[in-house]
Design a protein around this motif. Sequence first.
Motif, PDB file in Angstrom:
ATOM      1  N   GLN A 139      21.040   3.689  20.542  1.00  9.71           N
ATOM      2  CA  GLN A 139      19.598   4.032  20.367  1.00  9.71           C
ATOM      3  C   GLN A 139      19.115   4.288  21.889  1.00  9.71           C
ATOM      4  O   GLN A 139      19.622   3.752  22.761  1.00  9.71           O
ATOM      5  CB  GLN A 139      18.980   2.803  19.850  1.00  9.71           C
ATOM      6  CG  GLN A 139      19.229   2.356  18.196  1.00  9.71           C
ATOM      7  CD  GLN A 139      18.195   1.410  17.721  1.00  9.71           C
ATOM      8  OE1 GLN A 139      18.596   0.166  18.063  1.00  9.71           O
ATOM      9  NE2 GLN A 139      17.415   1.495  17.012  1.00  9.71           N
ATOM     10  N   GLY A 141      15.190   4.290  23.550  1.00  3.17           N
ATOM     11  CA  GLY A 141      13.727   3.891  23.407  1.00  3.17           C
ATOM     12  C   GLY A 141      13.308   3.513  24.931  1.00  3.17           C
ATOM     13  O   GLY A 141      13.963   3.410  25.790  1.00  3.17           O
ATOM     14  N   GLY A 194       6.506  12.619  14.210  1.00  4.01           N
ATOM     15  CA  GLY A 194       6.722  12.050  15.684  1.00  4.01           C
ATOM     16  C   GLY A 194       5.690  11.081  16.151  1.00  4.01           C
ATOM     17  O   GLY A 194       4.599  10.931  15.419  1.00  4.01           O
ATOM     18  N   ARG A 212       9.177  13.371  19.686  1.00  3.01           N
ATOM     19  CA  ARG A 212       9.623  13.811  18.354  1.00  3.01           C
ATOM     20  C   ARG A 212      10.176  12.678  17.515  1.00  3.01           C
ATOM     21  O   ARG A 212      10.451  12.731  16.294  1.00  3.01           O
ATOM     22  CB  ARG A 212      10.754  14.866  18.793  1.00  3.01           C
ATOM     23  CG  ARG A 212      10.028  16.003  19.190  1.00  3.01           C
ATOM     24  CD  ARG A 212      11.055  17.099  19.450  1.00  3.01           C
ATOM     25  NE  ARG A 212      12.273  16.614  20.118  1.00  3.01           N
ATOM     26  CZ  ARG A 212      13.058  17.368  20.501  1.00  3.01           C
ATOM     27  NH1 ARG A 212      13.135  18.598  20.652  1.00  3.01           N
ATOM     28  NH2 ARG A 212      14.156  16.814  21.210  1.00  3.01           N
ATOM     29  N   GLU A 213      10.550  11.544  18.070  1.00  2.00           N
ATOM     30  CA  GLU A 213      11.180  10.338  17.242  1.00  2.00           C
ATOM     31  C   GLU A 213      10.354   9.835  16.463  1.00  2.00           C
ATOM     32  O   GLU A 213       9.030   9.866  16.717  1.00  2.00           O
ATOM     33  CB  GLU A 213      11.846   9.274  18.370  1.00  2.00           C
ATOM     34  CG  GLU A 213      12.719   9.762  19.153  1.00  2.00           C
ATOM     35  CD  GLU A 213      13.797  10.511  18.700  1.00  2.00           C
ATOM     36  OE1 GLU A 213      14.163  10.076  17.452  1.00  2.00           O
ATOM     37  OE2 GLU A 213      14.465  11.310  19.228  1.00  2.00           O
ATOM     38  N   GLU A 214      10.690   9.370  15.216  1.00  2.00           N
ATOM     39  CA  GLU A 214       9.619   8.971  14.188  1.00  2.00           C
ATOM     40  C   GLU A 214       9.491   7.330  14.339  1.00  2.00           C
ATOM     41  O   GLU A 214       8.807   6.925  13.186  1.00  2.00           O
ATOM     42  CB  GLU A 214      10.159   9.354  12.886  1.00  2.00           C
ATOM     43  CG  GLU A 214      11.508   8.741  12.255  1.00  2.00           C
ATOM     44  CD  GLU A 214      11.707   8.939  10.842  1.00  2.00           C
ATOM     45  OE1 GLU A 214      11.357   8.287  10.015  1.00  2.00           O
ATOM     46  OE2 GLU A 214      12.119  10.148  10.888  1.00  2.00           O
ATOM     47  N   TRP A 215      10.115   6.744  15.224  1.00  2.00           N
ATOM     48  CA  TRP A 215       9.769   5.199  15.053  1.00  2.00           C
ATOM     49  C   TRP A 215       9.082   4.709  16.290  1.00  2.00           C
ATOM     50  O   TRP A 215       9.277   5.211  17.529  1.00  2.00           O
ATOM     51  CB  TRP A 215      11.085   4.693  15.154  1.00  2.00           C
ATOM     52  CG  TRP A 215      12.084   5.058  14.033  1.00  2.00           C
ATOM     53  CD1 TRP A 215      12.961   5.930  14.046  1.00  2.00           C
ATOM     54  CD2 TRP A 215      12.176   4.259  13.015  1.00  2.00           C
ATOM     55  NE1 TRP A 215      13.670   6.191  12.840  1.00  2.00           N
ATOM     56  CE2 TRP A 215      13.045   5.091  12.098  1.00  2.00           C
ATOM     57  CE3 TRP A 215      11.372   3.323  12.250  1.00  2.00           C
ATOM     58  CZ2 TRP A 215      13.276   4.660  10.638  1.00  2.00           C
ATOM     59  CZ3 TRP A 215      11.762   3.098  10.839  1.00  2.00           C
ATOM     60  CH2 TRP A 215      12.670   3.610  10.025  1.00  2.00           C
ATOM     61  N   GLN A 231      11.244   4.907  20.002  1.00  2.00           N
ATOM     62  CA  GLN A 231      12.438   4.840  19.935  1.00  2.00           C
ATOM     63  C   GLN A 231      13.072   5.497  18.772  1.00  2.00           C
ATOM     64  O   GLN A 231      12.399   5.786  17.944  1.00  2.00           O
ATOM     65  CB  GLN A 231      12.636   3.206  19.964  1.00  2.00           C
ATOM     66  CG  GLN A 231      12.026   2.565  18.615  1.00  2.00           C
ATOM     67  CD  GLN A 231      12.093   1.036  19.024  1.00  2.00           C
ATOM     68  OE1 GLN A 231      11.602   0.356  20.313  1.00  2.00           O
ATOM     69  NE2 GLN A 231      12.728   0.339  17.981  1.00  2.00           N
ATOM     70  N   THR A 232      14.385   5.591  18.837  1.00  2.00           N
ATOM     71  CA  THR A 232      15.137   6.568  18.038  1.00  2.00           C
ATOM     72  C   THR A 232      15.553   5.759  16.818  1.00  2.00           C
ATOM     73  O   THR A 232      16.322   6.599  15.871  1.00  2.00           O
ATOM     74  CB  THR A 232      16.662   7.027  18.661  1.00  2.00           C
ATOM     75  OG1 THR A 232      17.517   5.919  19.015  1.00  2.00           O
ATOM     76  CG2 THR A 232      16.154   8.177  19.870  1.00  2.00           C
ATOM     77  N   ARG A 243      22.683   5.759  15.138  1.00  2.00           N
ATOM     78  CA  ARG A 243      22.865   7.215  15.590  1.00  2.00           C
ATOM     79  C   ARG A 243      24.262   7.287  16.508  1.00  2.00           C
ATOM     80  O   ARG A 243      24.470   6.429  17.458  1.00  2.00           O
ATOM     81  CB  ARG A 243      21.568   7.818  16.514  1.00  2.00           C
ATOM     82  CG  ARG A 243      20.442   7.423  15.778  1.00  2.00           C
ATOM     83  CD  ARG A 243      20.186   8.779  14.920  1.00  2.00           C
ATOM     84  NE  ARG A 243      19.708  10.053  15.857  1.00  2.00           N
ATOM     85  CZ  ARG A 243      18.603  10.194  16.499  1.00  2.00           C
ATOM     86  NH1 ARG A 243      17.701   9.697  16.162  1.00  2.00           N
ATOM     87  NH2 ARG A 243      18.627  11.217  17.045  1.00  2.00           N
ATOM     88  N   ALA A 253      16.683  11.768  23.803  1.00  2.00           N
ATOM     89  CA  ALA A 253      15.318  11.561  23.131  1.00  2.00           C
ATOM     90  C   ALA A 253      14.321  11.630  24.459  1.00  2.00           C
ATOM     91  O   ALA A 253      14.791  11.801  25.661  1.00  2.00           O
ATOM     92  CB  ALA A 253      15.052  10.144  22.913  1.00  2.00           C
ATOM     93  N   THR A 255       9.942  11.218  25.681  1.00  2.00           N
ATOM     94  CA  THR A 255       8.290  10.545  25.237  1.00  2.00           C
ATOM     95  C   THR A 255       7.554  11.246  26.409  1.00  2.00           C
ATOM     96  O   THR A 255       8.047  11.486  27.453  1.00  2.00           O
ATOM     97  CB  THR A 255       8.228   9.247  25.200  1.00  2.00           C
ATOM     98  OG1 THR A 255       7.103   8.931  24.760  1.00  2.00           O
ATOM     99  CG2 THR A 255       8.692   8.547  26.319  1.00  2.00           C
TER     100      THR A 255
END
Length: 262
Positions: A139, A141, A194, A212-215, A231-232, A243, A253, A255
């Motif tokens: 992951q 983040g 996102g 773009r990550e959803e978390w 985070q991913t 992942r 990833a 931000t």
Amino acid sequence: MSSEDITLTAGDAEVTVQPGNGGRVGGLRVGGVELLRQGDRFGCFPMVPWCGRIRDGRFRDGATVHQMPLNSPPHAIHGTVRDGAWRTARVTESEAVITYDLVEPWPYPGRVTQVVALGADTLTLTMSVETYDSSFPAQIGWHPWFNRNLGQEDVRLDFQPAWQEERGDDHLPTGNRLDPKPGPWDDCFGMPGGVDVTLTWPGQLELKVTGREEWVVVYDEQEAAVCVEPQTGPPDGLNTLPRLVTPLEPLEAATTWTWRRL
């Protein structure tokens, strides 16, 4: 190259990058005002190769169970790279590229690359995890500590998540999704379009955290600071939503923080 602190500048913004202290962004000053909580453990640190807590410090990869050190008993928390010294690969006036080779206790070889790019009113953090050997779950983040107060009113958080992960007594998601509840939070939220969170220090500054990550994990239970962590995957994601990093496909990833004066 060395692991000495790096200072980036653009417009009236200044960023300190600390390769020798876990690859973290140690400070972000806009017009001389520091937005990040100061101290060796704070700023904004990268979370790799996992984010948040791993239940009991254990994750499974195929038939193999790996045990990570319990640095937040009874769990392992926030990855390993924030505890190591990174190397500086390239620096310009407004951009730094730093790298970290994964070592024990992480059981797989791999390289993490982080790019810190500063604009006059933006900071973009980009990270990748790559391997030339075995594939492994991972992951990515970031864990920024934003100062709750810049000298006037406390910061206000605004975001519209699609759901909130139900948090068990062990601080880990149960797997149930809830309608978002009011804070204070130490919770993970889902934003399928996102991550998009606005921090407003009334009369001073507005800052948007996007990606773009959803978390995103939001942590605002401390008096000095609030954390907005894109985070991913969710906490314990190495077990619940891994992942895969492969020799052909790194995990990447990014931000972006965008700010404006009020």
